[in-house]
Motif scaffolding. Sequence first.
Motif, short mmCIF file in Angstrom:
data_model
loop_
_atom_site.label_atom_id
_atom_site.label_comp_id
_atom_site.label_asym_id
_atom_site.label_seq_id
_atom_site.Cartn_x
_atom_site.Cartn_y
_atom_site.Cartn_z
N ALA A 143 -66.24 -79.34 -73.60
CA ALA A 143 -65.33 -79.89 -74.61
C ALA A 143 -64.55 -78.80 -75.32
N SER A 144 -65.20 -77.69 -75.67
CA SER A 144 -64.51 -76.65 -76.44
C SER A 144 -63.35 -76.06 -75.65
N SER A 145 -63.55 -75.82 -74.36
CA SER A 145 -62.50 -75.20 -73.56
C SER A 145 -61.32 -76.15 -73.32
N VAL A 146 -61.61 -77.41 -73.01
CA VAL A 146 -60.51 -78.34 -72.73
C VAL A 146 -59.78 -78.72 -74.01
N GLU A 147 -60.51 -78.83 -75.12
CA GLU A 147 -59.84 -79.16 -76.38
C GLU A 147 -59.00 -77.98 -76.88
N PHE A 148 -59.45 -76.78 -76.64
CA PHE A 148 -58.65 -75.59 -76.96
C PHE A 148 -57.37 -75.59 -76.12
N PHE A 149 -57.51 -75.90 -74.85
CA PHE A 149 -56.37 -75.96 -73.93
C PHE A 149 -55.36 -77.02 -74.39
N VAL A 150 -55.86 -78.20 -74.68
CA VAL A 150 -54.98 -79.30 -75.12
C VAL A 150 -54.34 -78.97 -76.46
N SER A 210 -39.54 -64.38 -81.46
CA SER A 210 -40.08 -63.43 -80.50
C SER A 210 -41.58 -63.21 -80.70
N VAL A 211 -41.99 -63.07 -81.95
CA VAL A 211 -43.41 -62.83 -82.25
C VAL A 211 -44.26 -64.06 -81.88
N ILE A 212 -43.79 -65.25 -82.27
CA ILE A 212 -44.53 -66.47 -81.96
C ILE A 212 -44.62 -66.67 -80.44
N THR A 213 -43.54 -66.37 -79.73
CA THR A 213 -43.55 -66.51 -78.27
C THR A 213 -44.57 -65.58 -77.64
N ALA A 214 -44.63 -64.33 -78.11
CA ALA A 214 -45.60 -63.37 -77.57
C ALA A 214 -47.03 -63.83 -77.83
N VAL A 215 -47.29 -64.36 -79.01
CA VAL A 215 -48.63 -64.86 -79.34
C VAL A 215 -49.00 -66.03 -78.44
N LEU A 216 -48.05 -66.93 -78.20
CA LEU A 216 -48.33 -68.11 -77.39
C LEU A 216 -48.53 -67.75 -75.92
N VAL A 217 -47.87 -66.71 -75.44
CA VAL A 217 -48.11 -66.24 -74.07
C VAL A 217 -49.58 -65.84 -73.92
N PHE A 218 -50.08 -65.08 -74.89
CA PHE A 218 -51.48 -64.64 -74.86
C PHE A 218 -52.43 -65.84 -74.96
N LEU A 219 -52.11 -66.79 -75.84
CA LEU A 219 -52.98 -67.95 -76.01
C LEU A 219 -53.00 -68.83 -74.76
N LEU A 229 -52.75 -67.70 -71.73
CA LEU A 229 -53.64 -66.99 -70.79
C LEU A 229 -55.10 -67.27 -71.12
N VAL A 230 -55.43 -67.18 -72.40
CA VAL A 230 -56.83 -67.37 -72.82
C VAL A 230 -57.29 -68.81 -72.59
N CYS A 231 -56.49 -69.78 -73.05
CA CYS A 231 -56.93 -71.18 -72.95
C CYS A 231 -56.94 -71.67 -71.50
N PHE A 274 -50.67 -75.93 -64.46
CA PHE A 274 -49.63 -75.98 -65.48
C PHE A 274 -49.93 -75.05 -66.65
N GLY A 275 -51.21 -74.79 -66.90
CA GLY A 275 -51.55 -73.84 -67.94
C GLY A 275 -51.04 -72.45 -67.62
N TYR A 276 -51.30 -71.99 -66.42
CA TYR A 276 -50.82 -70.67 -66.02
C TYR A 276 -49.30 -70.65 -65.84
N LEU A 277 -48.75 -71.79 -65.40
CA LEU A 277 -47.30 -71.89 -65.29
C LEU A 277 -46.65 -71.76 -66.67
N ASN A 278 -47.26 -72.38 -67.66
CA ASN A 278 -46.75 -72.26 -69.02
C ASN A 278 -46.78 -70.81 -69.49
N MET A 279 -47.85 -70.11 -69.18
CA MET A 279 -47.93 -68.70 -69.55
C MET A 279 -46.77 -67.91 -68.95
N LEU A 280 -46.47 -68.18 -67.67
CA LEU A 280 -45.38 -67.48 -67.00
C LEU A 280 -44.02 -67.84 -67.61
N VAL A 281 -43.81 -69.12 -67.87
CA VAL A 281 -42.53 -69.57 -68.43
C VAL A 281 -42.32 -68.98 -69.83
#
Length: 240
Positions: free
Chosen positions: A92-99, A134-143, A145-147, A198-205
């Motif tokens: 639950a923790s991993s999928v809810e973090f992802f969502v 730019s800063v928010i985008t960089a943070v979300l790229v990392f997130l 990857l993690v989620c 789609f998670g990894y695709l989002n990271m790339l986009v």
Amino acid sequence: MVTGFRLNLSPLKEPVGFIKLVEWLTAIFAFGSCCGYSGKNIISLVCGDGTNDTLDAEFHYPFRLSQVPLIVGNATVCNRAVTTTYLVGDSASSVEFFVGIAIVCFLYSMVALLVYLGYMHVYKDSDFGPIFDSVITAVLVFLWLVCSSAWAKGLQNVKDSTDTFGIGSTLALCKGGNVTCEVTEFASMRTLNVSVVFGYLNMLVWAINGWFVYKGTRWHSQKISSQPAAAARQQVPAAM
């Protein structure tokens, strides 16, 4: 400076606006492909006396498998009394973090598109907008990857807990030599696999968009403007 809303669709023709629209769509596919999922595996048991029995393992989002009963009450299976047994695992923790990250990106993309299409004149008139973006985008790229990595591991745990080996390890009667347990019908997890993709695709986009957003900041413009000056300083001693 005019700060009112002025609709202008031209940013959608530029990489920053177009990719932001793609981010909005891919975020929808990311959380939409795993939320609301429900599946069922059917376990066939071959008892020692030659009779057969079946069990159903039903699981669903958010995959708290430890709360999903495999056997309810004091049931009789293969002529044996079996107490209430639950599946093993909790993703639950991993999928809810992802969502959660997908929904945050969905909302942020919507707000960013509103700014691009209606307030681009304000966005470009100050340094705050591009730098914040730019800063928010960089943070979300990392997130992303993690989620995505966390959910990929969580999904694998779900598969392991509901396959033949996982069920056999959970049911005590399957550990004996007289009862054979095997999952004969598997729930389709295609949409869950798609969500990881789609998670990894989002990271790339988001990473690609991050570059174009960065190009609109003063950090990039200062770097570009300083390069000719540095080259000129290097050429002066040579000319002397």
